[in-house]
Design a protein around this motif. Sequence first.
Motif, PDB file in Angstrom:
ATOM      1  N   UNK A 195      15.011   2.437  40.453  1.00 25.48           N
ATOM      2  CA  UNK A 195      14.372   1.431  39.784  1.00 25.48           C
ATOM      3  C   UNK A 195      13.191   2.340  38.946  1.00 25.48           C
ATOM      4  N   UNK A 196      12.557   3.415  39.692  1.00 26.83           N
ATOM      5  CA  UNK A 196      11.607   4.167  39.028  1.00 26.83           C
ATOM      6  C   UNK A 196      12.090   4.600  37.645  1.00 26.83           C
ATOM      7  N   UNK A 197      13.323   5.469  37.925  1.00 23.87           N
ATOM      8  CA  UNK A 197      14.113   6.129  36.829  1.00 23.87           C
ATOM      9  C   UNK A 197      14.136   5.121  35.795  1.00 23.87           C
ATOM     10  N   UNK A 198      14.669   3.814  35.918  1.00 27.44           N
ATOM     11  CA  UNK A 198      14.909   2.908  34.972  1.00 27.44           C
ATOM     12  C   UNK A 198      13.722   2.796  33.884  1.00 27.44           C
ATOM     13  N   UNK A 199      12.361   2.674  34.420  1.00 31.41           N
ATOM     14  CA  UNK A 199      11.025   2.549  33.823  1.00 31.41           C
ATOM     15  C   UNK A 199      10.583   3.610  33.269  1.00 31.41           C
ATOM     16  N   UNK A 200      10.920   4.896  33.560  1.00 34.86           N
ATOM     17  CA  UNK A 200      10.187   5.978  33.174  1.00 34.86           C
ATOM     18  C   UNK A 200      11.173   7.170  32.385  1.00 34.86           C
ATOM     19  N   UNK A 201      12.323   6.868  32.491  1.00 37.93           N
ATOM     20  CA  UNK A 201      13.366   7.961  31.940  1.00 37.93           C
ATOM     21  C   UNK A 201      12.999   8.194  30.605  1.00 37.93           C
ATOM     22  N   UNK A 202      13.334   9.266  29.968  1.00 35.29           N
ATOM     23  CA  UNK A 202      13.092   9.791  28.621  1.00 35.29           C
ATOM     24  C   UNK A 202      13.880   8.781  27.643  1.00 35.29           C
ATOM     25  N   UNK A 203      15.216   8.606  27.763  1.00 27.55           N
ATOM     26  CA  UNK A 203      15.918   7.802  26.918  1.00 27.55           C
ATOM     27  C   UNK A 203      15.840   6.202  27.381  1.00 27.55           C
ATOM     28  N   UNK A 204      14.818   5.947  27.888  1.00 26.65           N
ATOM     29  CA  UNK A 204      14.665   4.321  28.194  1.00 26.65           C
ATOM     30  C   UNK A 204      14.768   3.482  26.904  1.00 26.65           C
TER      31      UNK A 204
END
Length: 327
Positions: A195-204
Motif C-alpha cells: 500500500x505504501x509503495x503504491x502511494x510513494x513509488x517513483x513511477x506512480x
Amino acid sequence: MNELFLGVDAGNTKTIAAVADQHGNILGWARGGLGDIYGVDDPGEAVATVLRLVDEALAAAHNAVPDARLASAAFCLAGVDWPEDTAFWTEVLREHLGPDVRFSVRNDGFALLRCGDPEGVGVAVSLGTGAAIAGRGPGGAEFAFSFWLQHPLGAAGLVDDALHAIFQAHTGLAPSTALSHAIPLFYGAHSIEDLLHRFTRRDNTEGTHLNKSKAARVVLREAEHGDLVAISIVDQHAERVAAYVDACANRVGLDEPFTLTLGGSVAADNTLRKAILRELGRQLPHVDISTVDAEPIHGTVLDALAEGGVPQTPALQRTILATKPGF
C-alpha cells in the motif's frame, strides 16, 4: 420577456451549471469535470470547461423557453482564492456573457449559504473530496477559508489520517487498528508495504488521491463498527470543523445565534455528521444548524436569483431545493 438565472458551482471533482426561471424552476443544466484554475496546468482548461457547461445549460433552458434572456448569474468556483483570481474570472465571464448580464464571482465555499438562510448570512461548510468553508456577516463582510485551511478535511483528509495511522501502527509507533486490514483491502494491496509503495513509488501514475472519496467511506464504516483509531480520526475532524466554523463566524462579525449550513457528500454520512453536530453543540451551542439535503449548485442558483433582484422567499428556496435533476 422571460428571464433566466444562471448558477455555476465548480470544483476539483465536478462542475455544474444550472439555469432557473424567476420562480426557481430549473430549465436546463449541464455537468462536467474540473473547473478549478489551480487544479490544471493551464487555467484555460478550467475556463473551457466552465464556459462549455454555461453554454450547454443555457441552450437547454432556451429549448424550454426560446424567448428568454439571461438576466443574472452567480459563479461559486474553487480556485477563487485571491483578488487576482476574481479579476481573472470577471474578465473571462464579462467577455463571454456580455455587458448586460449582472454576475458575481466567489469562492465555492459560499455556494451553500442560501440553502440554510435565504438572506445568505451565516457560515457554510461543504465536505466532499476536500472542504470549503465560508461565511457572510449581517453587515455584508465575507470570508472564505480557502488556503487558510491548515488541516486536510473532507474525504482526502480522512483517508490521509487513516494512512498515517496505518503506517505508524505497522512500524510500532501507534496503536493497532482495523484500518490496517480494511484500507489495503479497498485498494487491492496485498500488504501494508505494498500500500505504501503504491502511494510513494517513483513511477506512480495513479496519483496520491486515488479513490479517496470512496476510501473515506471505509474509514467511516470502521469508526461506526467501533475501531478506536477510526473513531479518533472522525472525532478529530469534527473538532476541526467546529473550530473553523467558530473562527469564520468571528471573522465576519457573526454573533450567536447564526445559521450554519452543513452539506457535501462526506458530511452526508451519518457517522461523521453525528460527530460534527455533537462537537458543534459543545463548542457553539446556540448556532442554528441546517443540514438540508442540498447541493452547492442549489445555493448558487439562489445567489443568481438574488443577483437579479428576485426576493429570497422560503417558497423560492423550497422550489430550488426540491429540484433533483441528476446533479
